[in-house]
Design a protein around this motif. Structure first.
Motif, PDB file in Angstrom:
ATOM      1  N   LEU B  16      -2.343  -4.957 -29.052  1.00  0.00           N
ATOM      2  CA  LEU B  16      -0.907  -5.901 -28.149  1.00  0.00           C
ATOM      3  C   LEU B  16       0.265  -5.790 -29.204  1.00  0.00           C
ATOM      4  N   LEU B  19       1.799  -3.308 -27.329  1.00  0.00           N
ATOM      5  CA  LEU B  19       1.848  -2.583 -26.000  1.00  0.00           C
ATOM      6  C   LEU B  19       3.278  -3.940 -26.155  1.00  0.00           C
ATOM      7  N   ARG B  20       3.535  -4.360 -26.938  1.00  0.00           N
ATOM      8  CA  ARG B  20       4.366  -5.312 -26.728  1.00  0.00           C
ATOM      9  C   ARG B  20       5.954  -4.148 -26.873  1.00  0.00           C
ATOM     10  N   ARG B  27      12.954  -5.402 -21.776  1.00  0.00           N
ATOM     11  CA  ARG B  27      13.308  -6.463 -21.779  1.00  0.00           C
ATOM     12  C   ARG B  27      14.399  -6.712 -20.550  1.00  0.00           C
ATOM     13  N   ARG B  34      11.228  -7.791 -11.346  1.00  0.00           N
ATOM     14  CA  ARG B  34      10.784  -9.270 -10.985  1.00  0.00           C
ATOM     15  C   ARG B  34      11.395  -9.622  -9.734  1.00  0.00           C
ATOM     16  N   LEU B  37      10.289  -7.361  -7.148  1.00  0.00           N
ATOM     17  CA  LEU B  37       8.851  -7.943  -6.964  1.00  0.00           C
ATOM     18  C   LEU B  37       8.675  -8.674  -6.119  1.00  0.00           C
ATOM     19  N   VAL B  51       0.449  -8.871  11.024  1.00  0.00           N
ATOM     20  CA  VAL B  51      -1.009  -7.729  11.637  1.00  0.00           C
ATOM     21  C   VAL B  51      -2.193  -9.044  11.881  1.00  0.00           C
ATOM     22  N   SER B  55      -3.105  -9.345  15.487  1.00  0.00           N
ATOM     23  CA  SER B  55      -5.151  -8.924  15.806  1.00  0.00           C
ATOM     24  C   SER B  55      -5.725 -10.578  16.954  1.00  0.00           C
ATOM     25  N   ASP B 140       0.788  -1.951  35.185  1.00  0.00           N
ATOM     26  CA  ASP B 140       1.751  -1.767  34.321  1.00  0.00           C
ATOM     27  C   ASP B 140       3.026  -0.718  34.989  1.00  0.00           C
TER      28      ASP B 140
END
Lengths: 188, 208
Positions: B16, B19-20, B27, B34, B37, B51, B55, B140
């Motif tokens: 961990l 990974l950090r 950072r 963010r 995102l 959608v 529909s 039409d």
């Protein structure tokens, strides 16, 4: 603080993976009703009728004035829809199936639409493996962005293991000219 | 007494922490990332809703219902008034190059002429109507097969309050020639659609 955020991200990724696996595992079976028509005949489909005819196996074609040569063979069929009642009838998607293989139409323009009182037909071409001509079946249906339970037209093309070689050989060097447009006529 | 010296063991880092450490240089970009995102998630939610909505409404809308109007009546749609002038059935139409365009086999052209009046200024007026049969079949407009000189909607620089003649072409089966109910004017609101009517000569003219 940073640990907590990182844990959040890892959890999010784990959730997405679990959800993807769950969706994959819980995929429903066929959500359509098959309506089968012999080649050359229309059958009841949605609020009208549909079918396929004019089977051709060729090595060369011209589609919207563009010439193409198949590495394998082009299989061309004419898809027809009829709307004898007061509602429209659509075919939005056409595929050619051979066992596990699914062929998509060659070029664009597979949609066939009939307004009330009309019959509309269109040639649709597929480029296929010449070794897999036996058992070819056309499937056609009205597909939207989200499709519920629906009817799917199936037309076996009548090519069997016994006559596949005949179709393969007779198609060699043959040419077909396709406009790429649909043709409409009023129902009598 | 001298004993063997043991090399110090390097401190081990948990996966961990590793990974950090890998994550740390990013950072500085995290805030901007963010934001992107969040924007992407919002856009996807909107798309998913659209959608679903398209529909659902497509599958559950009841069939169109019509409000039949007498001959000569005016129907409103958005910012225009529509008045049906005539419906003429013809075997062939002369296109804008004066070339005859025959209707497809077992079909005829229905030429719908209307008077359209703008009630307010608008950047892009819409004059789309439908032709309705007496079994509530809906056809039409045909814009592709035949192209005519006559205007199908208000001209550029139209004046509010002034009526303009328009022409809309439909392709209908010959069997429907004696079974037309009128012209439907869309409401875009779920309200009943006004059905403009006029006396229709069911005979088919050779040329229009």
């Amino acid at each position: 603080m940073a640990d907590r955020r990182l844990t959040g991200w890892v959890l999010a990724v784990v959730c997405i993976v679990v959800a993807a696996i769950a969706v994959r595992l819980s995929e429903p079976g066929e959500n359509y009703q098959v309506v089968t028509a012999p080649l050359g005949q229309l059958t009841a489909y949605n609020d009208g009728a549909a079918g396929a005819d004019q089977l051709r196996v060729v090595t060369d074609l011209r589609l919207r004035s563009e010439q193409a040569h198949a590495d394998g063979r082009f299989v061309v069929v004419r898809i027809t829809v009829e709307a004898p009642r007061s509602v429209r009838v659509h075919v939005q998607h056409v595929e050619l199936h051979s066992g596990d293989r699914v062929y998509q139409p060659y070029g664009s323009g597979e949609q066939v639409f009939a307004a009330p009182g009309f019959r509309t037909y269109r040639d649709v071409a597929f480029e296929v493996d010449p070794a897999g001509l036996a058992g070819l079946t056309v499937q056609a249906w009205d597909a939207g962005l989200v499709t519920g339970y629906h009817q799917r037209l199936e037309v076996p093309l009548g090519i069997t293991a016994a006559n596949a070689d005949y179709w393969r050989q007779s198609g060699t060097g043959r040419f077909v000219d396709l406009s790429g447009d649909d043709t409409t006529e009023g129902l009598r | 007494m001298t004993g063997a010296r043991i090399a110090p063991t390097p401190p081990t880092r948990s996966p961990l922490r590793r990974l950090r450490a890998w994550w740390a240089p990013a950072r500085a970009h995290r805030t901007r990332g963010r934001s992107w995102l969040s924007a992407a998630v919002a856009a996807l939610l909107v798309l998913a809703y659209l959608v679903w909505w398209l529909s659902y409404t497509g599958a559950h809308l009841p069939p169109e219902t019509y409000d039949r109007r007498p001959s000569g009546a005016v129907a409103q749609s958005r910012a225009q008034d529509f008045q049906l002038t005539s419906i003429t059935l013809v075997e062939a139409l002369n296109d804008k190059y004066d070339q005859p365009k025959p209707a497809p086999a077992n079909a005829v052209w229905a030429v719908v002429r209307m008077n359209v009046t703008a009630r307010a200024a608008q950047p892009s007026p819409l004059c789309v109507v439908s032709l309705v049969g007496d079994r509530e079949e809906v056809w039409d407009p045909e814009f592709i097969l035949v192209s005519r000189d006559a205007a199908s909607c208000l001209p550029d620089g139209f004046e509010v309050g002034r009526g303009y003649p328009t022409e809309t072409i439909f392709e209908i089966p010959r069997s429907a020639a004696g079974h037309l109910a009128g012209v439907g004017v869309p409401q875009y609101s779920g309200a009943d659609e006004p059905l403009l009517t006029v006396a229709i000569d069911p005979s088919v003219l050779p040329r229009g």
